[in-house]
Design an enzyme around this catalytic site. Structure first.
Site, PDB file in Angstrom:
ATOM      1  N   LYS A 113       0.760  -1.187   0.131  1.00 35.91           N
ATOM      2  CA  LYS A 113       0.194   0.048  -0.011  1.00 35.91           C
ATOM      3  C   LYS A 113       0.846   1.102   0.073  1.00 35.91           C
ATOM      4  CE  LYS A 113      -4.013  -2.249   1.842  1.00 35.91           C
ATOM      5  NZ  LYS A 113      -4.796  -2.567   3.174  1.00 35.91           N
ATOM      6  N   LYS A 192      -7.326  -9.390 -13.140  1.00 32.97           N
ATOM      7  CA  LYS A 192      -8.234  -9.843 -12.070  1.00 32.97           C
ATOM      8  C   LYS A 192      -9.131  -8.929 -11.890  1.00 32.97           C
ATOM      9  CE  LYS A 192      -7.760 -10.823  -7.107  1.00 32.97           C
ATOM     10  NZ  LYS A 192      -7.407 -10.263  -5.898  1.00 32.97           N
ATOM     11  N   LYS A 195     -11.844  -3.819  -7.732  1.00 31.35           N
ATOM     12  CA  LYS A 195     -12.603  -2.411  -7.797  1.00 31.35           C
ATOM     13  C   LYS A 195     -11.449  -1.515  -8.056  1.00 31.35           C
ATOM     14  CE  LYS A 195     -15.699   0.373  -4.861  1.00 31.35           C
ATOM     15  NZ  LYS A 195     -14.957   1.541  -4.448  1.00 31.35           N
TER      16      LYS A 195
END
Length: 324
Positions: A113, A192, A195
Site C-alpha cells: 500500500k 483480475k 475495484k
RNA sequence: ACGCCAGUAGCUCAAUUGGCAGAGCAGCUGAUUCCAAAUCAGCAGGUUGGGGGUUCAAGUCCCUCCUGGCGUGCCA
C-alpha cells in the site's frame, strides 16, 4: 459445529468477483458452521476520510451480503459492525504490547500500500494487530481467507502464541482456511476483477447498463465461424466462475466455443442472461432490504450482542492473564 | 514550534515580463465490429487547496489559513 470468523470491507459496491471469490463460500458454509461475519469499519478508517460515504458503505455492504444469501437469523450467521464490539480495540492494545515491531515491518500488505502511494498512518501500520484482535475476540476455529490474507492469519497465530507463552493459555490459536482460488474471476479488461482496476461487473446494476458493461468485455478478434479456445476467453472464465465448472450450462457454452460458428457477442449475451438468472433473487431481495432499514438495524443489534458476549469472555481472560 | 518545497480536470503534468486555464491518458456518446480491441468523429470534465489583498487584469505578486512531503528544534 466449527466456529468461523470472517470480515468484510465496506469498500463500496460489491461485484461478481467478490461473490465468486468469497461470498458464495460463506453462503455455503453457513449450513454447517457457526458464523461470525463483521464489517471492518475500524479497518476502513485507515483509508477513508469521508464520514458520510463510510456510513453509507457500511450499511450497503450489510444489505448486499444478506441479499446474496447470508442468513442473519438467530443461531445462523452473526453479522455485526466491528465498532459495535469495542472490546476489539482493547484486545488490539494487549496484542500490540507483545508484538515485535519487525513483525509489522515485514507485512507485505503494508509495504504494497505504501509503495502504491497510500499514506502510511500508524493505523495502517498496525492493521494486522487489529485484525488479530478481530479474529481472537470470538475464539474461532477457522478463518477463511484469500491467499493475500494468509500472512495476516499467520501474524494472528504468532501473536496469540506469544501472548499465551508470556501470560499462559489465553487465546485459541485459529487455523486459516485457504479459499479456493478457482473463484478468482477476471474483470472486463481481462485482468483480475478488482475495484481498484475499475473493471468490475456489478450484479445489482440496472439491466441496460449491466448489458452494456458485459458487452464491453475485452475479447480477441477471432472471426465468428472459427472455433475458439474457451479457456483463453474472459467471457467464458466469468461464465464458468459464476455458473460453476460442472454446470451443464458451462459445458454447453464450452461446446459452442469449440465448435465454431458462435461469436463473442453471443457468448456475452449468454453471460448476461446467466447473471440475470443467478442474481435475480439477490436483486429483488436487495430492493426489499433497502426499503427496510429497521430490519437491518435489528440484524446488526443481534449480531453485535452475540459477538460482544464472546469478546467479553475473551477480553476478561486476556486482562486477567496479563495482570490487569 | 520553526524552516524549505509542493497543491491546476479522475491521473500525469503545461500555461512566456501578470494578459482568453490547456494537453496526454482515463471517462462518456456515436461510427465501425458477431461483441470487443484498434481506428475515426464528437462530448464532457475546473471555486487553479480555502479566504483576503494589490492590479484595468492574478494559476502567476503580497498576506493568511488548510493539506501533504522533507528538514531542524523542543517537551516527555
Amino acid at each position: 459445529m466449527k466456529r468461523v470468523l470472517s470480515g468484510i470491507q465496506p469498500s463500496g459496491q460489491l461485484h461478481v468477483g467478490n461473490f465468486a471469490g468469497a461470498i458464495r463460500q460463506f453462503v455455503e458454509m453457513q449450513r454447517d458452521h457457526e458464523m461470525y461475519v463483521f464489517v471492518a469499519s475500524y479497518h476502513a478508517l485507515t483509508s477513508t476520510r469521508d464520514p458520510r460515504k463510510l456510513s453509507e458503505n457500511i450499511r450497503q455492504v450489510v444489505i448486499d451480503y444478506i441479499a446474496f444469501g447470508l442468513d442473519p437469523a438467530p443461531g445462523k450467521v452473526n453479522i455485526y459492525l466491528q465498532h459495535d464490539v469495542p472490546e476489539v480495540t482493547e484486545l488490539c492494545w494487549l496484542l500490540s504490547c507483545v508484538c515485535p515491531k519487525h513483525m509489522m515491518d515485514k507485512a507485505t500488505s503494508f509495504k504494497d500500500k505504501v509503495s502504491k502511494g497510500l499514506q502510511a498512518s500508524i493505523g495502517l501500520y498496525v492493521y494486522p494487530i487489529l485484525q488479530a484482535a478481530d479474529i481472537l475476540s470470538v475464539d474461532p476455529d477457522l478463518v477463511p481467507v484469500g491467499s493475500d490474507q494468509v500472512q495476516h492469519v499467520e501474524i494472528t497465530r504468532d501473536l496469540a502464541m506469544k501472548f499465551n507463552h508470556y501470560f499462559g493459555e489465553t487465546f485459541k490459536v485459529p487455523a486459516h482456511k485457504l479459499r479456493e482460488e478457482a473463484g478468482t474471476l477476471p474483470g472486463v479488461d481481462g485482468q483480475k476483477m478488482s475495484k481498484s482496476y475499475g473493471n468490475t461487473i456489478d450484479p445489482f446494476m440496472a439491466e441496460k447498463p449491466l448489458r452494456k458493461r458485459i458487452m464491453s468485455i475485452v475479447t480477441d478478434s477471432t472471426p465468428v465461424e472459427d472455433p475458439k479456445d474457451p479457456t483463453q476467453c474472459t467471457v467464458f472464465q466469468i461464465f464458468r466462475g459464476l455458473a460453476g465448472a460442472n454446470d451443464p450450462r458451462t459445458a454447453e457454452l464450452e461446446q459452442r466455443y469449440r465448435a465454431g460458428g458462435m461469436g463473442y457477442g453471443d457468448a456475452k449475451k449468454a453471460l448476461f442472461e446467466l447473471i440475470l438468472e443467478e442474481f435475480g433473487s439477490a436483486r429483488r431481495k436487495r430492493v426489499e432490504l433497502m426499503n427496510d432499514p429497521g430490519y437491518i438495524e435489528t440484524v446488526l443489534r443481534h449480531g453485535a450482542a452475540a459477538a460482544r458476549a464472546k469478546a467479553r469472555e475473551v477480553t476478561d481472560r486476556a486482562r486477567k492473564a496479563c495482570g490487569l
